[in-house]
Every structure is written in C-alpha cells, then in structure tokens.
Design a protein around this motif. Structure first.
Motif, PDB file in Angstrom:
ATOM      1  N   PRO A  91       6.476 -29.025  -2.914  1.00 21.19           N
ATOM      2  CA  PRO A  91       6.623 -29.591  -4.258  1.00 21.19           C
ATOM      3  C   PRO A  91       6.886 -28.553  -5.351  1.00 21.19           C
ATOM      4  CG  PRO A  91       4.724 -30.543  -3.153  1.00 21.19           C
ATOM      5  CD  PRO A  91       5.218 -29.426  -2.275  1.00 21.19           C
ATOM      6  N   LYS A  92       7.765 -28.971  -6.271  1.00 14.70           N
ATOM      7  CA  LYS A  92       8.050 -28.230  -7.505  1.00 14.70           C
ATOM      8  C   LYS A  92       8.690 -26.865  -7.270  1.00 14.70           C
ATOM      9  CE  LYS A  92       4.371 -30.654  -9.957  1.00 14.70           C
ATOM     10  NZ  LYS A  92       5.130 -31.758 -10.405  1.00 14.70           N
ATOM     11  N   VAL A  98      15.302 -34.409  -7.408  1.00 14.04           N
ATOM     12  CA  VAL A  98      14.885 -34.358  -6.007  1.00 14.04           C
ATOM     13  C   VAL A  98      14.353 -35.719  -5.571  1.00 14.04           C
ATOM     14  CG1 VAL A  98      14.296 -31.890  -6.078  1.00 14.04           C
ATOM     15  CG2 VAL A  98      12.519 -33.597  -6.530  1.00 14.04           C
ATOM     16  N   PHE A 100      11.474 -37.098  -2.504  1.00 13.76           N
ATOM     17  CA  PHE A 100      10.371 -36.480  -1.772  1.00 13.76           C
ATOM     18  C   PHE A 100       9.804 -37.441  -0.753  1.00 13.76           C
ATOM     19  CE2 PHE A 100       8.304 -38.573  -5.318  1.00 13.76           C
ATOM     20  CZ  PHE A 100       7.188 -39.152  -4.742  1.00 13.76           C
ATOM     21  N   GLU A 101       9.070 -36.856   0.167  1.00 17.76           N
ATOM     22  CA  GLU A 101       8.365 -37.611   1.203  1.00 17.76           C
ATOM     23  C   GLU A 101       7.028 -36.929   1.426  1.00 17.76           C
ATOM     24  OE1 GLU A 101       8.218 -40.842   3.752  1.00 17.76           O
ATOM     25  OE2 GLU A 101       9.934 -40.330   2.505  1.00 17.76           O
ATOM     26  N   GLU A 102       5.951 -37.715   1.380  1.00 15.55           N
ATOM     27  CA  GLU A 102       4.630 -37.187   1.669  1.00 15.55           C
ATOM     28  C   GLU A 102       4.317 -37.410   3.145  1.00 15.55           C
ATOM     29  OE1 GLU A 102       2.100 -39.051  -1.222  1.00 15.55           O
ATOM     30  OE2 GLU A 102       2.797 -37.698  -2.806  1.00 15.55           O
ATOM     31  N   ARG A 111       3.912 -32.434   1.152  1.00 19.94           N
ATOM     32  CA  ARG A 111       5.052 -33.171   0.631  1.00 19.94           C
ATOM     33  C   ARG A 111       6.285 -32.296   0.764  1.00 19.94           C
ATOM     34  NH1 ARG A 111       5.248 -35.869  -5.390  1.00 19.94           N
ATOM     35  NH2 ARG A 111       7.325 -35.174  -5.905  1.00 19.94           N
ATOM     36  N   GLU A 113      10.416 -31.904  -0.493  1.00 19.23           N
ATOM     37  CA  GLU A 113      11.406 -32.324  -1.472  1.00 19.23           C
ATOM     38  C   GLU A 113      12.780 -31.803  -1.087  1.00 19.23           C
ATOM     39  OE1 GLU A 113       8.466 -32.496  -5.382  1.00 19.23           O
ATOM     40  OE2 GLU A 113      10.045 -30.978  -5.321  1.00 19.23           O
ATOM     41  N   HIS A 115      17.020 -31.741  -2.801  1.00 18.38           N
ATOM     42  CA  HIS A 115      17.967 -32.110  -3.855  1.00 18.38           C
ATOM     43  C   HIS A 115      18.732 -33.355  -3.422  1.00 18.38           C
ATOM     44  CE1 HIS A 115      17.981 -27.836  -5.556  1.00 18.38           C
ATOM     45  NE2 HIS A 115      17.573 -28.629  -6.529  1.00 18.38           N
ATOM     46  N   LEU A 144      13.803 -38.171   4.581  1.00 13.77           N
ATOM     47  CA  LEU A 144      14.572 -37.690   3.427  1.00 13.77           C
ATOM     48  C   LEU A 144      16.071 -37.745   3.698  1.00 13.77           C
ATOM     49  CD1 LEU A 144      12.530 -34.577   2.214  1.00 13.77           C
ATOM     50  CD2 LEU A 144      12.937 -36.693   0.946  1.00 13.77           C
TER      51      LEU A 144
END
Length: 182
Positions: A91-92, A98, A100-102, A111, A113, A115, A144
């Motif tokens: 993350p970040k 983006v 994301f998928e946890e 998680r 991420e 683009h 993703l």
C-alpha cells in the motif's frame, strides 16, 4: 513443473543456495531466504534462465512481479521474453490511480496495489514471486490482473511450501515452481 519433477542439474544448485532462517519473521516460521541465492551470479542466472526457457514462446505480454522479491525475478524474465514488467506493490507505494486487493498471509494480512493503466484488457500475464506458501498473495495478484481484463496464463515461484496448500487456492491456475520444501 517443480523441483521434484525436473532432473535439470541447475535445480540442485539453486536449492543449495537458499538459506532457511528459523523463527523469522515470527516464531514458528521457517523463512526461505533467497538473498543467499542472489549472491551467486551463476545460480541467480540459472534461476532466471529456467523461467525464461519455459516462458519464451508462450506469448506473455506482461510479467507482474509481487513486491519485493517478485521484482528481483520478474524484471529480468520480462526483459528476456520481451514483455512489459508491472510491479504489484504494498500500500501507498505507487503514485497515481491504483486498484487493490487485500489478502491473508500465513502470518498476517496485507494488500497489493497496481496502477490501473499498467495492464490492458487481453494482456497475457505471468505472475512472479519468490515463494508460494498459503497462496493468498498469488490469489490477490490474479484478482488484480483479471479485474482489468488480463488473462493470467501462469504463476511462477522459485519455492513452494506444499504443506501450506497454497497451490490448491489458485483455482486450477497453472503454477511453475523450481523447488519444493517439505
């Protein structure tokens, strides 16, 4: 493909270079450390070459590497087979838009991420990481890529921990591993 199914002598050299670190990152985990493999240029090259030989003629258009060790193996594979490389990050870490998928790990949750503009619908994707344990990270990566319309052709890992049954979570998606640790 797995280390048990392949008689290629390079597999034995790769396995010999992987260090097992007990109780890292927490008690009870036997961490498979690939940094010792990276210290040997020949063995590192053998690792990349085995994957390149497999994927060279599979029309892969994108190699998605999972942070951080998937970057180490995925980038040179992408260059060698003429595919773009897409980092799947924690993350970040990525600027811009983006998705994301946890997911759950064997020792916590995390998680990934990506683009949104990095992968096009119809791209043929290979997902690369150093290790599959419970399969959560690879499942998140597949999700993703599929959400943006890519076809995940296969997942590739240097190491598999089969007792954690990660392969079973992949929904039948092909998985190529070089080494199995039991």
């Amino acid at each position: 493909m797995s280390g048990n199914e392949v008689s290629d002598p390079r597999i034995y050299g790769i396995k010999a270079k992987i260090r097992v670190v007990p109780d890292f990152p927490k008690k009870g985990i036997m961490f498979q450390d690939i940094t010792t493999l990276l210290l040997d240029p020949k063995t590192f090259k053998d690792t990349i070459d085995l994957f390149v030989e497999r994927y060279r003629d599979m029309n892969i258009s994108v190699v998605a590497g999972i942070e951080a060790r998937g970057f180490i193996f995925g980038s040179p594979i992408a260059l060698a087979i003429g595919a773009k490389f897409v980092p799947l990050r924690k993350p970040k870490k990525l600027p811009g838009e983006v998705i994301f998928e946890e997911y759950e790990l064997e020792y916590g949750s995390d998680r990934l991420e990506m683009h949104v503009e990095a992968v096009d619908p119809g791209d043929r994707a290979l997902i690369v990481d150093d290790l599959i344990a419970t399969g959560g990270t690879l499942c998140a990566a597949m999700s993703l890529l599929e959400r943006v319309g890519a076809e995940v052709v296969e997942c590739a890992c240097v190491i598999e921990l089969p007792e954690l049954m990660g392969r079973e979570r992949l929904g039948g998606k092909p998985l190529c591993v070089l080494i199995e640790y039991r």
